[in-house]
Write an enzyme that holds these catalytic residues in place. Structure first.
Site, short mmCIF file in Angstrom:
data_model
loop_
_atom_site.label_atom_id
_atom_site.label_comp_id
_atom_site.label_asym_id
_atom_site.label_seq_id
_atom_site.Cartn_x
_atom_site.Cartn_y
_atom_site.Cartn_z
N HIS A 178 0.83 -1.21 0.00
CA HIS A 178 0.00 0.00 0.00
C HIS A 178 0.87 1.26 0.00
O HIS A 178 0.70 2.13 -0.85
CB HIS A 178 -0.92 -0.03 1.23
CG HIS A 178 -1.69 1.22 1.48
ND1 HIS A 178 -3.06 1.29 1.35
CD2 HIS A 178 -1.32 2.47 1.87
CE1 HIS A 178 -3.47 2.51 1.64
NE2 HIS A 178 -2.44 3.25 1.96
N GLU A 179 1.80 1.32 0.95
CA GLU A 179 2.58 2.56 1.12
C GLU A 179 3.57 2.76 -0.02
O GLU A 179 3.70 3.87 -0.52
CB GLU A 179 3.35 2.54 2.44
CG GLU A 179 2.45 2.53 3.68
CD GLU A 179 1.70 3.83 3.90
OE1 GLU A 179 2.01 4.84 3.22
OE2 GLU A 179 0.78 3.85 4.74
#
Ligand code: ZN
Length: 673
Positions: free
Chosen positions: A426-427
């Site tokens: 995600h990041e």
């Protein structure tokens, strides 16, 4: 207003292994920084409600008086259960640093009759202290934080000051560059106001450009009063100076010097300086931040709440994330869009995974993105950190809702690891991907505008782009935050099935398949629990990540991979059923959703993008019907029991406490702040 939580899960912050791995110097740096952070405890209490500091004193005095042997509080009129209620109230109070919840700003009162609390106080010889605050503890006529003249509670302001006066004072201060973050405002008489500035010094600093007082038209006289919480700030400045002697590099030394200046003199300009050095202090072993940071709890939204963070970098996880970034090219190429919608060179966002040692504040977030000063974010930058031991914490008495019994053991076992992979993708790959097709200031384009790329969703040529000066935020407006979180979560779900990627995190064979299964189940469950953050009255979402997860869960349901099963009309036995064999279908569905989100973002197509996101995050009648059971099964918020560090014979020791009400109270007693 509500009664205090009962049976709230208490969790010990898992930090020992990471702390032990620090060098002696790093431990000292962490210790003094932690002490400085905790020394602001009373500063926070003084910001929340007028009674909070007295309640804090009362709780600690009672605990001290019975030497933490709470069985001594049992008497003819007070049962063991009553004492438990007292402990539960006390622990929740301490973890929120006040009698208002840090999450939601609503007051909570003891789940214990006033007469019984009085009897407990009497046994501990604290009747006078109890009588002083009893009414304020139990009163239920003002139950929300907010402006005083609107019938709410706050301790950022005092006297019979109105919202209108506050607005005018704030505007005036802004015009004089008197920064508001470390201040409170008191009305001391008719047309008389005091701007109370947090600092160790009580006089105006010699070199300040400010006057001792100002006449504000239509308002009155505003006196600048330095030295709010002066005793605390004298000690905070000392501890910070001691931390500075153990700094790892010159940048940290300069950062600390600016902090000390700010806490001694009350200069917020100095605090702004500290944050410039903080942003430049890249990848330290001990990551920190301190000051008046978030402004959510000031009803006017400009005064900051005291906060102090000390965390240790998770080297192992940072290594895994590094490997993910190194392989980014390969993984990004597997995403559903063509290279034309991707950056020429992958630039991962600055992202660190930290383990929290100390978080002094009214509540611990799972991640932070600071500084909040816009000018510094633009010119110097910011840091994006995720707090690993908050995110992956679990407690033994926490119930896992809405899952089938057969899934529980595997869920317990792999929830943490699956979430770790999800957060990493995600990041780094989520937020890190995507090229915004833009026109430059000189009129040229960063893509072939004469022969624009094809929208893979429709087969048509792209017609929209970011005009010079436009940004993602300016085009997508209020929707941008949640939309981008959704895009990043979709990337995480889409790539989670990649076996090569899972191997970086140490998952192979059957375990890799299980991590994929639990990762998808985790997202489906998060999407259902998200309904808590959707308001049926306004039909609006209150939390960007949860809104995003709801829409992803919907895509799983729509493709038939997930079924929400229930046999009762009130859905009280609702469970999530994920069909393992249909994970490829779920991945395909999330890929199609992602492809649209991505192309509309890259091509500045707000019309299509907003129509899509409004539709996918719309809560249907069918889904809205589940909200009640989601609300009913809501568990009390977790309470984190934080350790202390002590300096003994020149060595820093970590002292941990039991994960219980008693352990939490003990940690505060021994902190002595
Ligand atoms: Zn995100």
């Amino acid at each position: 207003m509500s009664l205090n939580d009962t049976k709230a899960p208490h969790i010990q912050l898992a930090i020992k292994d990471h702390f032990d791995a620090l060098s002696d110097k790093e431990k000292k740096y962490a210790h003094h920084f932690s002490r400085a952070s905790h020394l602001g405890t009373r500063v926070i209490l003084r910001q929340v409600s007028p009674e909070s500091e007295d309640i804090y004193n009362l709780i600690l005095a009672i605990a001290e008086s019975v030497k933490q042997d709470y069985s001594k509080l049992v008497s003819e009129s007070v049962s063991k259960d009553d004492v438990r209620s007292f402990l539960e109230y006390s622990s929740q109070f301490l973890s929120n640093l006040g009698n208002f919840k840090s999450f939601g700003d609503a007051k909570f009162v003891p789940r214990l009759e006033q007469a019984k609390f009085a009897a407990i106080a009497a046994t501990a010889n604290q009747t006078a202290s109890f009588d002083k605050v009893a009414d304020a503890i139990y009163s239920t006529d003002k139950t929300l934080l907010g402006f005083l003249d609107k019938g709410h509670v706050t301790a950022y302001y005092g006297g019979d000051i109105t919202e209108d006066e506050i607005t005018k004072i704030n505007d005036f201060c802004a015009s004089k560059t008197i920064y508001p973050e470390n201040t409170r405002v008191w009305k001391t008489g008719p047309k008389q106001f005091e701007l109370r500035i947090a600092s160790a010094d009580t006089g105006i600093a010699q070199d300040t450009q400010f006057d001792a007082s100002y006449e504000i038209p239509d308002v009155g006289t505003l006196k600048l009063a330095y030295g709010d919480s002066k005793n605390e700030f004298a000690k905070i400045s000392e501890e910070m100076a001691a931390a500075g002697k153990n700094a790892a590099n010159h940048t940290q030394e300069q950062m600390i010097a600016a902090y000390v200046d700010s806490f001694k003199t009350g200069s917020m300009a100095a605090h702004r300086e500290s944050q410039k050095f903080w942003v430049k202090d890249l990848g330290p072993a001990v990551e920190t931040n301190i000051g008046f940071i978030e402004t959510y709890r000031d009803p006017a939204g400009v005064r900051g709440e005291w906060e102090g963070l000390v965390a240790v970098v998770n080297k192992e996880r940072t290594k895994k994330f590094g490997a993910l970034v190194n392989g980014a090219k390969e993984y990004v190429s597997q995403l559903p869009w063509d290279a034309e919608f991707e950056k020429d060179v992958f630039t991962p966002p600055d992202f660190l995974s930290l383990e929290v040692l100390t978080f002094a504040g009214s509540g611990i977030p799972a991640g932070i993105n600071i500084p909040n000063y816009d000018d510094i974010r633009l010119t110097v930058g910011f840091k994006n950190v995720s707090l690993g031991n908050i995110l992956s914490s679990k407690s033994s008495n926490e119930k896992i809702t809405f899952l089938e019994d057969k899934d529980l053991p595997l869920f317990e076992q792999l929830k943490g690891p699956a979430f770790e992979v999800q957060v990493g993708i995600h990041e780094l790959l989520g937020h890190g991907t995507g090229k915004l097709l833009s026109q430059e200031r000189d009129g040229s384009f960063n893509y072939d505008n004469a022969n624009p790329p094809i929208d893979p969703n429709t087969g048509d040529k792209i017609t929209t782009y970011y005009k010079a000066g436009e940004t993602w935020g300016s085009v997508f407006g209020a929707m941008a935050g949640s939309y981008e979180e959704c895009r990043a979560e979709c990337v995480a779900m889409y790539l989670l099935t990649n076996k090569q990627l899972l191997e970086i995190f140490g998952h192979t064979g059957q375990e890799a398949d299980d991590v994929i299964y639990i990762g998808y189940l985790l997202m489906a469950r998060a999407g259902l629990l998200a309904l808590e953050f959707w308001d049926p009255a306004t039909r609006k979402w209150g939390q960007p990540h949860m809104q995003a997860r709801y829409s992803i869960m919907r895509s799983f349901v729509d493709c038939g991979a997930v079924e929400l099963k229930s046999t009762k009309p009130d859905f009280s036995d609702l469970t999530i059923h994920l069909d393992r064999s249909k994970i490829p279908a779920a991945q395909k569905a999330v890929g199609e959703y992602l492809n649209k989100l991505h192309i509309y973002k890259c091509s500045a197509d707000f019309e299509k993008g907003s129509a899509l996101y409004n539709a996918t995050t719309n809560v249907s009648e069918e889904m809205a019907a589940y909200r009640e059971v989601v609300m009913d099964s809501k568990q009390p918020r977790r309470i984190f029991v934080q350790p202390n560090t002590v300096l003994k014979d020149g060595n820093v020791e970590l002292v941990e406490y039991e994960a219980s009400e008693e352990g939490n109270i003990k940690s505060f007693l021994e902190r002595q702040v």
